[in-house]
Design a protein around this motif. Structure first.
Motif, short mmCIF file in Angstrom:
data_model
loop_
_atom_site.label_atom_id
_atom_site.label_comp_id
_atom_site.label_asym_id
_atom_site.label_seq_id
_atom_site.Cartn_x
_atom_site.Cartn_y
_atom_site.Cartn_z
N GLU A 1 5.70 4.76 4.57
CA GLU A 1 5.05 4.42 3.30
C GLU A 1 3.68 3.82 3.54
O GLU A 1 2.72 4.11 2.83
CB GLU A 1 5.91 3.46 2.49
N LYS A 2 3.60 2.99 4.56
CA LYS A 2 2.32 2.34 4.85
C LYS A 2 1.29 3.38 5.27
O LYS A 2 0.13 3.34 4.87
CB LYS A 2 2.52 1.31 5.96
N ARG A 3 1.75 4.34 6.05
CA ARG A 3 0.83 5.36 6.53
C ARG A 3 0.40 6.29 5.40
O ARG A 3 -0.74 6.73 5.35
CB ARG A 3 1.52 6.16 7.64
N LEU A 4 1.31 6.59 4.48
CA LEU A 4 1.00 7.50 3.39
C LEU A 4 0.17 6.83 2.30
O LEU A 4 -0.46 7.51 1.49
CB LEU A 4 2.30 8.04 2.77
N SER A 5 0.20 5.53 2.26
CA SER A 5 -0.45 4.82 1.16
C SER A 5 -1.97 4.92 1.27
O SER A 5 -2.53 4.95 2.36
CB SER A 5 -0.03 3.36 1.18
N SER A 6 -2.61 4.98 0.09
CA SER A 6 -4.07 5.00 0.11
C SER A 6 -4.60 3.57 0.26
O SER A 6 -5.78 3.37 0.55
CB SER A 6 -4.61 5.63 -1.18
N THR A 7 -3.72 2.60 0.03
CA THR A 7 -4.15 1.21 0.17
C THR A 7 -3.20 0.46 1.10
O THR A 7 -2.46 -0.42 0.66
CB THR A 7 -4.16 0.50 -1.20
N PRO A 8 -3.19 0.83 2.40
CA PRO A 8 -2.21 0.22 3.31
C PRO A 8 -2.42 -1.29 3.46
O PRO A 8 -1.50 -2.00 3.87
CB PRO A 8 -2.47 0.94 4.65
N GLU A 9 -3.61 -1.79 3.10
CA GLU A 9 -3.84 -3.22 3.27
C GLU A 9 -2.99 -4.07 2.31
O GLU A 9 -2.80 -5.26 2.54
CB GLU A 9 -5.34 -3.55 3.10
N ARG A 10 -2.46 -3.43 1.26
CA ARG A 10 -1.62 -4.19 0.34
C ARG A 10 -0.23 -4.47 0.91
O ARG A 10 0.49 -5.32 0.43
CB ARG A 10 -1.46 -3.44 -0.99
N PHE A 11 0.15 -3.69 1.94
CA PHE A 11 1.49 -3.87 2.50
C PHE A 11 1.60 -5.23 3.18
O PHE A 11 0.70 -5.66 3.89
CB PHE A 11 1.80 -2.75 3.49
N GLY A 12 2.72 -5.89 2.94
CA GLY A 12 2.89 -7.24 3.47
C GLY A 12 2.38 -8.28 2.50
O GLY A 12 2.51 -9.47 2.71
N LYS A 13 1.75 -7.82 1.40
CA LYS A 13 1.26 -8.76 0.40
C LYS A 13 1.90 -8.48 -0.95
O LYS A 13 1.32 -8.78 -1.99
CB LYS A 13 -0.27 -8.64 0.28
N GLY A 14 3.04 -7.84 -0.94
CA GLY A 14 3.72 -7.62 -2.21
C GLY A 14 3.56 -6.22 -2.75
O GLY A 14 3.54 -6.02 -3.96
N ALA A 15 3.43 -5.21 -1.88
CA ALA A 15 3.34 -3.83 -2.34
C ALA A 15 4.74 -3.33 -2.69
O ALA A 15 5.65 -3.41 -1.86
CB ALA A 15 2.72 -2.95 -1.26
N ILE A 16 4.89 -2.82 -3.88
CA ILE A 16 6.23 -2.42 -4.32
C ILE A 16 6.73 -1.20 -3.55
O ILE A 16 7.93 -1.04 -3.33
CB ILE A 16 6.25 -2.19 -5.85
N GLU A 17 5.78 -0.37 -3.06
CA GLU A 17 6.20 0.79 -2.27
C GLU A 17 6.90 0.36 -0.99
O GLU A 17 7.82 1.02 -0.52
CB GLU A 17 4.99 1.66 -1.87
N GLY A 18 6.43 -0.75 -0.41
CA GLY A 18 7.00 -1.25 0.84
C GLY A 18 8.38 -1.83 0.65
O GLY A 18 9.08 -2.16 1.61
N LEU A 19 8.77 -1.97 -0.60
CA LEU A 19 10.11 -2.46 -0.90
C LEU A 19 11.00 -1.29 -1.30
O LEU A 19 12.14 -1.16 -0.84
CB LEU A 19 10.01 -3.46 -2.05
#
Lengths: 508, 152
Positions: free
Chosen positions: A290-308
């Motif tokens: 998900e992190k790799r596919l995301s256009s905004t990987p910097e949001r991961f670890g800061k509350g990105a709902i995709e990462g959940l």
């Protein structure tokens, strides 16, 4: 049509009122196991086996088996559902498959979005659970039919592959994991040999003629071991946790999660089918993906709902996928499914290709019950999540001693003697000492469960070949399976040597 | 990695492996209808266990001891708890389920935290009586009954 017919039979079985009750009790306990600290899915299932055994004692054997397995399977996938609750609320995973859920889930909770985080986790789990279940229905029986054509050499190699896969990913040190596995296999040889009738390693003690029971060892290594570890680490403080607030996610949340949920479901399922990989690994892979596919990987670890959403779906799909090798091949793919397999065997129902022919009511009943289980879990995890969050406030100082008392009660209830309590206690201490030093418990328990199957197929194969060991490499399917087994052990070793980080599966 | 522990554990597994190897020599070699006797499987595994133990021992000896002091481990509480559990199992049948479980839980709750004695007593009494009633009276299972002391 054949499958539909059997499925209808299964629904008939699962809809019996007592089975609905067992299913509910199972997923309820699973939810508790997921929420309560100090007890993971494998120890949860192990602990409940004796209790189920006593409750189903009054039913006919086949019915008893169906009800018991329905309940125990419910504990397994129930724990996968709710393991995320503690990850999100107190940043402490309820079981190892929810470790990555902490990363973004807890951040969401800190931003006041705990409710939507829990809701997305539950919805993702539900979608993934249903997807895995459909695949299970489609794939399991054909797979079993393929496996039916296996002779003893192929079966031996298949068991070797299953053992290698779990052991290869079981801990930080491969030799240590292998030692535990071999020790488990050796323990399984204690007792009267079923083929020749000769007593092995019993010292003429009648109590040892039956061998050491798997359930005693599993409860000792998993449940007692975990409690001891928690106590010695002093992890008994009550933590503060985030307020849940409103539960319903916004449309934006749903839109952001739908693709991760679908991807997580499909990917998680296939990982779950592979022996040894299981829910934990699939959630890690989903997060990375998900992190790799995301256009905004910097949001991961800061509350990105995709990462959940992705990992939570993946671990549930994997839990469903793990049922396939268990049911169709008789090869458990994780510690928890190994314990489930032990439960099948306790009821004289041997998982594997013959299961679908010999015990259609059991296997289809369990499969059908998983539909109800998933729906019940959605209810337990959405509207009732606040109630379970309250359970987290049960202080460990009361919970841990009660778990110990339940271990003692459970083992005495099924075995009926003090000897097994001593065995359990001894394995609890071993499990705790060894586990604290990277000797994983899961391979040992797996060895105890799969030992007889491995030995019987080895001896049958060798009898067929007049003692010629080359039969395992000259038969193509067997050779292929053995090669895969070797690769499973060697590739991680090579990767490690090349300095790559290897994800290990600490599914306890 | 804890060097000392790994070395000791390796040695223990080595002895276990040797035990199974020696033990399997004493088992009859063949059986009717099978060319492979009951001795082969444990013998082979015993040999593998010995080899693996040697690997673990040598790895432990070569590695640096990287064990860190991971904060205060609660060994005292753990030892008391283990001791209580051993005593519990020891008296389990002679004292009977309800009494032994009640005493065990009260003691262990107090070991975990020496406060709220009455709450501990309450939970312990409830748990032991509840389990006994449900399991023995409702489900007709067997648990050690009350002892035959006068007065019971």
């Amino acid at each position: 049509m054949d499958t539909l017919h059997f499925l209808a039979l299964g629904f008939g079985e699962a809809l019996a009122w007592h089975n609905i009750l067992f299913c509910f009790f199972g997923v309820f306990c699973g939810t508790l196991v997921g929420v309560l600290p100090g007890i993971g899915p494998s120890s949860g299932v192990a602990l409940l086996i004796p209790i189920t055994a006593s409750v189903t004692g009054t039913l006919a054997p086949e019915q008893g088996a169906t009800s018991a397995i329905i309940m125990l399977a419910g504990v397994f996938y129930g724990a996968m559902y709710s393991g995320s609750t503690t990850s999100i609320l107190i940043n402490t995973p309820g079981e190892s498959a929810s470790v990555v859920t902490c990363l973004d889930g807890y951040q969401m909770a800190r931003q006041g979005r705990a409710g939507p985080a829990l809701a997305i986790a539950a919805i993702g789990s539900f979608v993934a659970g249903m997807f895995a279940l459909l695949m299970l229905i489609i794939v399991a029986k054909p797979l079993a039919e393929v496996a039916l054509r296996f002779g003893p050499p192929e079966y031996f190699s298949l068991v070797v592959l299953g053992l290698a896969a779990i052991t290869g990913l079981a801990g930080k040190s491969m030799p240590k994991a292998l030692i535990m596995l071999v020790a488990g296999l050796l323990i399984s040889t204690i007792g009267i040999d079923t083929v020749s009738g000769s007593a092995r390693f019993t010292f003429d003690i009648p109590l040892l003629y039956q061998g050491l029971e798997f359930i005693t060892i599993a409860v000792g290594m998993f449940a007692l071991g975990e409690v001891f570890t928690t106590i010695i680490k002093g992890d008994v403080a009550v933590q503060e946790f985030a307020k849940i607030g409103r539960i319903m996610p916004t449309m934006q949340d749903l839109r952001d999660s739908i693709l991760p949920i679908l991807r997580g479901s499909v990917m998680g399922f296939f990982i779950g089918v592979l022996p040894g990989a299981g829910p934990t690994l699939s959630s890690f892979i989903s997060y990375t993906m998900e992190k790799r596919l995301s256009s905004t990987p910097e949001r991961f670890g800061k509350g990105a709902i995709e990462g959940l959403a992705g990992p939570e779906s993946a671990n549930n799909a994997a839990a469903g996928g793990a049922m396939i090798p268990l049911l169709a091949l008789g090869i458990p793919s994780s510690a928890t499914t190994a314990v489930l397999m032990g439960a099948f065997i306790m009821y004289n129902v041997q998982p594997g290709p013959l299961l679908f022919e010999k015990h259609p009511a059991v296997v289809w009943g369990v499969i059908a019950s998983m539909f109800f289980g998933n729906v019940m879990l959605l209810v337990l995890n959405l509207p009732l999540v606040k109630m379970f969050a309250k359970m987290m406030e049960i202080p460990a100082k009361y919970l841990l001693p009660l778990i110990l008392a339940i271990c003692v009660f459970g083992i005495y209830a099924v075995q009926g003697n003090i000897f097994n309590l001593w065995v359990m206690l001894a394995f609890g201490v071993f499990g705790f000492l060894l586990g604290g030093n990277d000797f994983p418990a899961a391979p040992l328990v797996l060895g105890v469960i799969l030992g007889p199957m491995l030995e019987n197929n080895l001896r049958r194969a060798l009898t067929g070949s007049n003692g010629d060991y080359s039969i395992f490499v000259t038969r193509p399917v067997s050779a292929l399976l053995l090669t895969a087994a070797v690769l499973w052990i060697v590739v991680p070793l090579l990767l490690k040597r090349m300095g790559r980080r290897v994800i290990v599966n600490e599914d306890e | 990695m804890n060097k000392t522990f790994d070395t000791i554990a390796g040695c223990v597994f080595l002895v276990v492996g040797a035990f199974f190897v020696v033990g399997s020599l004493g088992i009859s070699k063949s059986s009717y209808g099978s060319t492979v006797g009951p001795n082969v499987f444990p013998f082979g595994l015993g040999v593998i266990l010995i080899l693996l133990s040697l690997i673990v021992i040598s790895q432990a000896r070569r590695s640096a001891d990287t064990r860190k002091e991971k904060g205060a481990h609660d060994y005292k509480r753990f030892s008391l708890l283990l001791l209580a559990t051993i005593v519990y199992v020891f008296v389990f049948e002679s004292v009977g389920y309800v009494i032994s479980t009640f005493l065990y839980l009260v003691i262990v709750f107090q070991v975990m935290e020496r406060r709220r004695l009455f709450l501990s007593i309450g939970i312990s009494a409830f748990f032991s009586c509840f389990v006994y009633t449900i399991y023995v009276i409702v489900f007709q299972g067997t648990l050690p009954p009350f002892p035959d002391w006068p007065g019971f």
